[in-house]
Design an enzyme around this catalytic site. Structure first.
Site, PDB file in Angstrom:
ATOM      1  N   HIS A  90      31.679  31.087  41.910  1.00  0.00           N
ATOM      2  CA  HIS A  90      31.280  32.362  42.520  1.00  0.00           C
ATOM      3  C   HIS A  90      29.775  32.584  42.470  1.00  0.00           C
ATOM      4  O   HIS A  90      29.299  33.712  42.634  1.00  0.00           O
ATOM      5  CB  HIS A  90      32.021  33.533  41.843  1.00  0.00           C
ATOM      6  CG  HIS A  90      33.488  33.543  42.158  1.00  0.00           C
ATOM      7  ND1 HIS A  90      34.423  34.209  41.406  1.00  0.00           N
ATOM      8  CD2 HIS A  90      34.179  32.961  43.167  1.00  0.00           C
ATOM      9  CE1 HIS A  90      35.627  34.025  41.930  1.00  0.00           C
ATOM     10  NE2 HIS A  90      35.509  33.258  42.989  1.00  0.00           N
ATOM     11  N   ALA A 142      35.975  36.166  33.575  1.00  0.00           N
ATOM     12  CA  ALA A 142      35.168  37.222  32.967  1.00  0.00           C
ATOM     13  C   ALA A 142      35.496  37.458  31.486  1.00  0.00           C
ATOM     14  O   ALA A 142      34.616  37.837  30.709  1.00  0.00           O
ATOM     15  CB  ALA A 142      35.355  38.512  33.757  1.00  0.00           C
TER      16      ALA A 142
HETATM   17  P1  NAD Z   1      39.429  39.681  35.267  1.00  0.00           P
HETATM   18  O1  NAD Z   1      38.611  40.852  34.824  1.00  0.00           O
HETATM   19  O2  NAD Z   1      40.316  39.848  36.447  1.00  0.00           O
HETATM   20  O3  NAD Z   1      40.357  39.235  34.053  1.00  0.00           O
HETATM   21  C1  NAD Z   1      39.828  39.011  32.771  1.00  0.00           C
HETATM   22  C2  NAD Z   1      40.938  38.418  31.914  1.00  0.00           C
HETATM   23  O4  NAD Z   1      40.376  38.028  30.680  1.00  0.00           O
HETATM   24  C3  NAD Z   1      42.074  39.392  31.600  1.00  0.00           C
HETATM   25  O5  NAD Z   1      43.300  38.720  31.808  1.00  0.00           O
HETATM   26  C4  NAD Z   1      41.843  39.748  30.135  1.00  0.00           C
HETATM   27  O6  NAD Z   1      43.060  39.969  29.453  1.00  0.00           O
HETATM   28  C5  NAD Z   1      41.175  38.512  29.616  1.00  0.00           C
HETATM   29  N1  NAD Z   1      40.240  38.718  28.515  1.00  0.00           N
HETATM   30  C6  NAD Z   1      39.342  39.723  28.318  1.00  0.00           C
HETATM   31  N2  NAD Z   1      38.617  39.514  27.203  1.00  0.00           N
HETATM   32  C7  NAD Z   1      39.075  38.334  26.674  1.00  0.00           C
HETATM   33  C8  NAD Z   1      38.740  37.569  25.524  1.00  0.00           C
HETATM   34  N3  NAD Z   1      37.777  37.956  24.680  1.00  0.00           N
HETATM   35  N4  NAD Z   1      39.414  36.420  25.295  1.00  0.00           N
HETATM   36  C9  NAD Z   1      40.410  36.000  26.125  1.00  0.00           C
HETATM   37  N5  NAD Z   1      40.779  36.694  27.231  1.00  0.00           N
HETATM   38  C10 NAD Z   1      40.105  37.838  27.508  1.00  0.00           C
HETATM   39  O7  NAD Z   1      38.441  38.453  35.436  1.00  0.00           O
HETATM   40  P2  NAD Z   1      38.511  37.187  36.429  1.00  0.00           P
HETATM   41  O8  NAD Z   1      39.872  36.629  36.486  1.00  0.00           O
HETATM   42  O9  NAD Z   1      37.376  36.304  36.034  1.00  0.00           O
HETATM   43  O10 NAD Z   1      38.217  37.803  37.865  1.00  0.00           O
HETATM   44  C11 NAD Z   1      37.167  38.703  38.058  1.00  0.00           C
HETATM   45  C12 NAD Z   1      36.113  38.272  39.056  1.00  0.00           C
HETATM   46  O11 NAD Z   1      34.967  39.049  38.781  1.00  0.00           O
HETATM   47  C13 NAD Z   1      35.654  36.844  38.913  1.00  0.00           C
HETATM   48  O12 NAD Z   1      35.639  36.321  40.178  1.00  0.00           O
HETATM   49  C14 NAD Z   1      34.223  36.899  38.368  1.00  0.00           C
HETATM   50  O13 NAD Z   1      33.348  36.255  39.264  1.00  0.00           O
HETATM   51  C15 NAD Z   1      33.804  38.322  38.444  1.00  0.00           C
HETATM   52  N6  NAD Z   1      33.246  38.873  37.180  1.00  0.00           N
HETATM   53  C16 NAD Z   1      32.370  38.117  36.473  1.00  0.00           C
HETATM   54  C17 NAD Z   1      31.834  38.591  35.283  1.00  0.00           C
HETATM   55  C18 NAD Z   1      30.880  37.695  34.536  1.00  0.00           C
HETATM   56  O14 NAD Z   1      30.202  36.876  35.163  1.00  0.00           O
HETATM   57  N7  NAD Z   1      30.817  37.801  33.196  1.00  0.00           N
HETATM   58  C19 NAD Z   1      32.196  39.851  34.795  1.00  0.00           C
HETATM   59  C20 NAD Z   1      33.098  40.619  35.554  1.00  0.00           C
HETATM   60  C21 NAD Z   1      33.623  40.093  36.746  1.00  0.00           C
END
Ligand code: NAD
Length: 242
Positions: free
Chosen positions: A120, A23
């Site tokens: 996912h 994310a």
């Molecule tokens: P998470 O929210 O658990 O972790 C996000 C990580 O990204 C954190 O460690 C944070 O420090 C880091 N981060 C945030 N902004 C950043 C940037 N600009 N550059 C570098 N690092 C950055 O996300 P996850 O591990 O993907 O797990 C969450 C679950 O939720 C996933 O399975 C996903 O499918 C889903 N999700 C998806 C979206 C999307 O599709 N954009 C959004 C939210 C959640």
């Protein structure tokens, strides 16, 4: 040598780069992640987000599910940022085997990446649970509340993997194959806590493991290079040298 120069050198000597993304790769496109301080898990809802986006919640309270989903999980105006675009550029130049992503937003594909393993699922595919008719994201967003099938009246479900649901076998196999063939794995924008996806990185046996993340991850100690920063800002300083 500074860390950007080290990263450039690793990319220059790698020809089978795989990006494993979460994310955090889309926060610079305006989509909140889950676990950052301003992420979805730190905002107040009637139920915790991980409960709402579960299979059992979808079955028991589909109205509340869709209220949260349409409001907080779908960002139709979001555009790919410098990170998505650079990853696509590496693939186009023949330097990358593709992207394995936990994201459901579809932005890697919009950016031009072809080999995208969306482990996912994606918000862009939606199916009637009764007759399996396909609906686009625009179709379901245009229907107020819970979207129902025009043909049979069944409930339409997004093709995203909810908590308690299994992953698609073919996507998992493709993702693991790409990671195990990679000579460089870049893990970025993920807290690496959502399993089984987070475990896929253990299939990497190549030369360079790189982490680009805002906060620490469980793989940092194994990496050749760890950069704490915003992935869009980091990758926009990198050149794709074929
Ligand atoms: P998470 O929210 O658990 O972790 C996000 C990580 O990204 C954190 O460690 C944070 O420090 C880091 N981060 C945030 N902004 C950043 C940037 N600009 N550059 C570098 N690092 C950055 O996300 P996850 O591990 O993907 O797990 C969450 C679950 O939720 C996933 O399975 C996903 O499918 C889903 N999700 C998806 C979206 C999307 O599709 N954009 C959004 C939210 C959640």
């Amino acid at each position: 040598m500074d860390k950007i120069a080290q990263l450039q050198q690793i990319f220059d000597e790698s020809n089978k780069i795989v990006f494993f993304t979460g994310a955090g790769v889309s926060t610079e496109s305006g989509i909140p992640d889950f676990r950052s301080v301003d992420g979805l898990y730190n905002q107040k809802y009637k139920y915790p987000p991980e409960r709402i986006i579960s299979h059992s919640f979808f079955k028991s309270d589909v109205e509340e599910f869709y209220r949260f989903y349409k409001d907080r999980m779908v960002y139709p105006e979001a555009k790919p940022n410098a990170a998505h675009l650079k990853m696509a550029e590496f693939e186009k130049a023949g330097k990358s085997l593709g992207v394995v992503t936990q994201n459901i937003d579809g932005l890697h594909t919009v950016a031009g990446s072809r080999n995208v393993y969306e482990v996912h699922g994606t918000i862009n595919k939606n199916y009637c649970m009764k007759c399996r008719r396909f609906y686009s994201l625009q179709d379901i967003m245009a229907k107020p509340g819970v979207p129902h099938c025009d043909e049979c009246g069944g409930i339409i479900k997004p093709d995203v993997v909810l908590y308690e649901e299994g992953l698609d076998d073919n996507t998992v196999m493709g993702a693991i194959r790409a990671i195990s063939q990679a000579d460089c794995l870049v893990i970025t924008g993920t807290s690496l806590v959502v399993y089984p996806a987070a475990g896929f990185v253990n299939y990497f046996g190549g030369k360079h493991l790189v982490i680009i993340n805002l906060s620490a991850t469980s793989s940092d100690s194994q990496a050749d290079l760890v950069i704490y920063g915003k992935v869009g800002e980091v990758l926009s300083q990198i050149k794709v040298n074929a």
